[in-house]
Design a protein around this motif. Sequence first.
Motif, mmCIF file in Angstrom:
data_model
loop_
_atom_site.group_PDB
_atom_site.id
_atom_site.type_symbol
_atom_site.label_atom_id
_atom_site.label_comp_id
_atom_site.label_asym_id
_atom_site.label_seq_id
_atom_site.Cartn_x
_atom_site.Cartn_y
_atom_site.Cartn_z
ATOM 1 N N LYS A 58 0.792 -1.077 -0.149
ATOM 2 C CA LYS A 58 0.016 -0.043 0.035
ATOM 3 C C LYS A 58 0.982 1.172 -0.102
ATOM 4 O O LYS A 58 2.016 1.266 0.596
ATOM 5 N N SER A 59 0.253 2.296 -0.503
ATOM 6 C CA SER A 59 0.787 3.709 -0.620
ATOM 7 C C SER A 59 0.843 4.230 0.820
ATOM 8 O O SER A 59 1.308 5.178 1.251
ATOM 9 N N TRP A 60 -0.526 3.732 1.423
ATOM 10 C CA TRP A 60 -1.003 4.693 2.544
ATOM 11 C C TRP A 60 -1.192 6.094 2.494
ATOM 12 O O TRP A 60 -1.215 7.095 3.444
ATOM 13 N N ASN A 89 -10.472 10.419 10.916
ATOM 14 C CA ASN A 89 -10.653 8.913 10.939
ATOM 15 C C ASN A 89 -9.792 8.223 10.152
ATOM 16 O O ASN A 89 -9.612 7.053 10.442
ATOM 17 N N VAL A 90 -9.188 8.618 9.086
ATOM 18 C CA VAL A 90 -8.277 7.874 8.118
ATOM 19 C C VAL A 90 -6.963 8.032 8.740
ATOM 20 O O VAL A 90 -6.080 6.842 8.630
ATOM 21 N N GLU A 91 -6.709 9.119 9.462
ATOM 22 C CA GLU A 91 -5.152 9.322 10.139
ATOM 23 C C GLU A 91 -4.898 8.025 10.978
ATOM 24 O O GLU A 91 -3.916 7.842 11.459
ATOM 25 N N ARG A 92 -6.503 7.471 11.750
ATOM 26 C CA ARG A 92 -5.903 6.736 12.866
ATOM 27 C C ARG A 92 -5.552 5.374 12.429
ATOM 28 O O ARG A 92 -4.985 4.773 13.168
ATOM 29 N N PHE A 93 -5.746 5.188 11.055
ATOM 30 C CA PHE A 93 -5.182 4.038 10.608
ATOM 31 C C PHE A 93 -3.966 4.342 9.541
ATOM 32 O O PHE A 93 -3.688 3.282 8.860
ATOM 33 N N GLY A 94 -3.272 5.255 9.689
ATOM 34 C CA GLY A 94 -1.865 5.470 9.142
ATOM 35 C C GLY A 94 -1.976 6.138 8.055
ATOM 36 O O GLY A 94 -0.707 6.155 7.236
ATOM 37 N N TYR A 95 -2.976 6.758 7.629
ATOM 38 C CA TYR A 95 -3.049 7.177 6.441
ATOM 39 C C TYR A 95 -2.951 8.727 6.019
ATOM 40 O O TYR A 95 -3.265 9.328 6.893
ATOM 41 N N ASP A 96 -2.223 9.070 5.040
ATOM 42 C CA ASP A 96 -2.054 10.541 4.879
ATOM 43 C C ASP A 96 -2.827 11.013 3.535
ATOM 44 O O ASP A 96 -3.424 10.048 3.009
ATOM 45 N N LEU A 97 -3.203 12.238 3.570
ATOM 46 C CA LEU A 97 -4.122 12.778 2.430
ATOM 47 C C LEU A 97 -3.324 13.461 1.428
ATOM 48 O O LEU A 97 -2.225 14.096 1.702
ATOM 49 N N LEU A 98 -3.460 13.282 -0.049
ATOM 50 C CA LEU A 98 -2.835 13.928 -0.989
ATOM 51 C C LEU A 98 -3.828 14.949 -1.862
ATOM 52 O O LEU A 98 -4.647 14.231 -2.360
ATOM 53 N N PHE A 99 -3.759 15.939 -1.557
ATOM 54 C CA PHE A 99 -4.803 17.163 -2.188
ATOM 55 C C PHE A 99 -4.123 17.143 -3.985
ATOM 56 O O PHE A 99 -2.871 17.470 -4.156
ATOM 57 N N ALA A 100 -5.128 16.833 -4.785
ATOM 58 C CA ALA A 100 -4.686 16.803 -6.292
ATOM 59 C C ALA A 100 -4.516 18.016 -6.878
ATOM 60 O O ALA A 100 -5.211 19.146 -6.529
ATOM 61 N N LEU A 306 -14.695 4.249 2.530
ATOM 62 C CA LEU A 306 -13.378 4.172 1.748
ATOM 63 C C LEU A 306 -12.340 2.921 2.201
ATOM 64 O O LEU A 306 -11.699 2.329 1.474
ATOM 65 N N LEU A 307 -12.172 3.173 3.499
ATOM 66 C CA LEU A 307 -11.273 2.248 4.100
ATOM 67 C C LEU A 307 -11.960 0.736 4.060
ATOM 68 O O LEU A 307 -10.845 -0.112 3.823
#
Length: 335
Positions: A58-60, A89-100, A306-307
């Motif tokens: 995964k890219s996380w 809510n997604v940060e709790r599972f280790g995900y970062d956000l990428l704004f397009a 999404l998760l």
Amino acid sequence: MATIYDIAKKTGYSITTVSKVLNNYTDVSDKARKKVMDAVTEMGYFPSSSARMLTTKKSWTIGVVFVESAGIGMEHPFFSSVIENFKKNVERFGYDLLFASNQIGNEAKTYLEHFRYRGVDGIVVVCSLLNDPEVEKLMKADIPSVVIDLDSKGSSAVYSDNEYGSELAVDYLVSLGHRSIAHISGDQGLFVGVQRLKGFKDAIQKLNLSISDEYIVDGGFFTYEGGQRAMEALLRNRVRPTAVYAAGDLMALGAIDTIRKHGLSVPEDFSIVGFDDIQMIRYTAPALTTIRQNTDLIGKTAANLLLDQINENEKQSLSVKIPVTLIERDSCRKI
């Protein structure tokens, strides 16, 4: 700098067990998880992104894109609140956000091409535009996705119960004795504009009220200035309404500004109801009665949908309609 091997040596657990803890696998005992995480904190361990990708495939990273006509994007209080709750809510599972961006280097790319290039695990789209080709491509792609503020058959979607919200607004004004109720609608190229206008018309018909066509005015893309212009049009009516329901809080605030500039006041001359419950309206004078969108629940629901797709490695098409509530403040009065 500490490595995963150092963590394994300190805790006495295998590298496999340590890796499972770091990547949130469930088949690890609570005792092992606590010991590993205590060592991580003590030793200041941070896994590199490349190592995580090799281990988990995964890219996380989750891609974020705004598609809306006003060009406001994250500056709009509703959008910023929803994305902030999604992010938590997604940060709790280790995900970062990428704004397009639709630009990579000097080469123009579609949002889908950008996300494929970046290798994101999923996409969240905040969109009110109907039939936007960029959004259609994103929704039809095989990448897990969820769209907020729009219903979609090609992807999972989360949106407020806009029609019912309009009915709540009309019912409330009628309960105060109002019968001449105007509506400042959102642009009809926008999902929420269509839904809220439909809810208004359905409520008017259900209550057997007779409303002049001049009492429905297009406020555009839910802006303060749109509300000002729409209220100017309503004030030109020979017989003015006693109440105005605006399809967005910013438009409602713009309408109140126009009312005051004409030497009139709220709620003495006009009762006003908005929609959204953005934070600033709690501190206006008068505080605005409005329909509250539950941005906490919208963000959390979108994140969970999404998760689930990412974890199951399966695209899903589920639509979730989030309930709304009427928040009574000081901008309306009985007549």
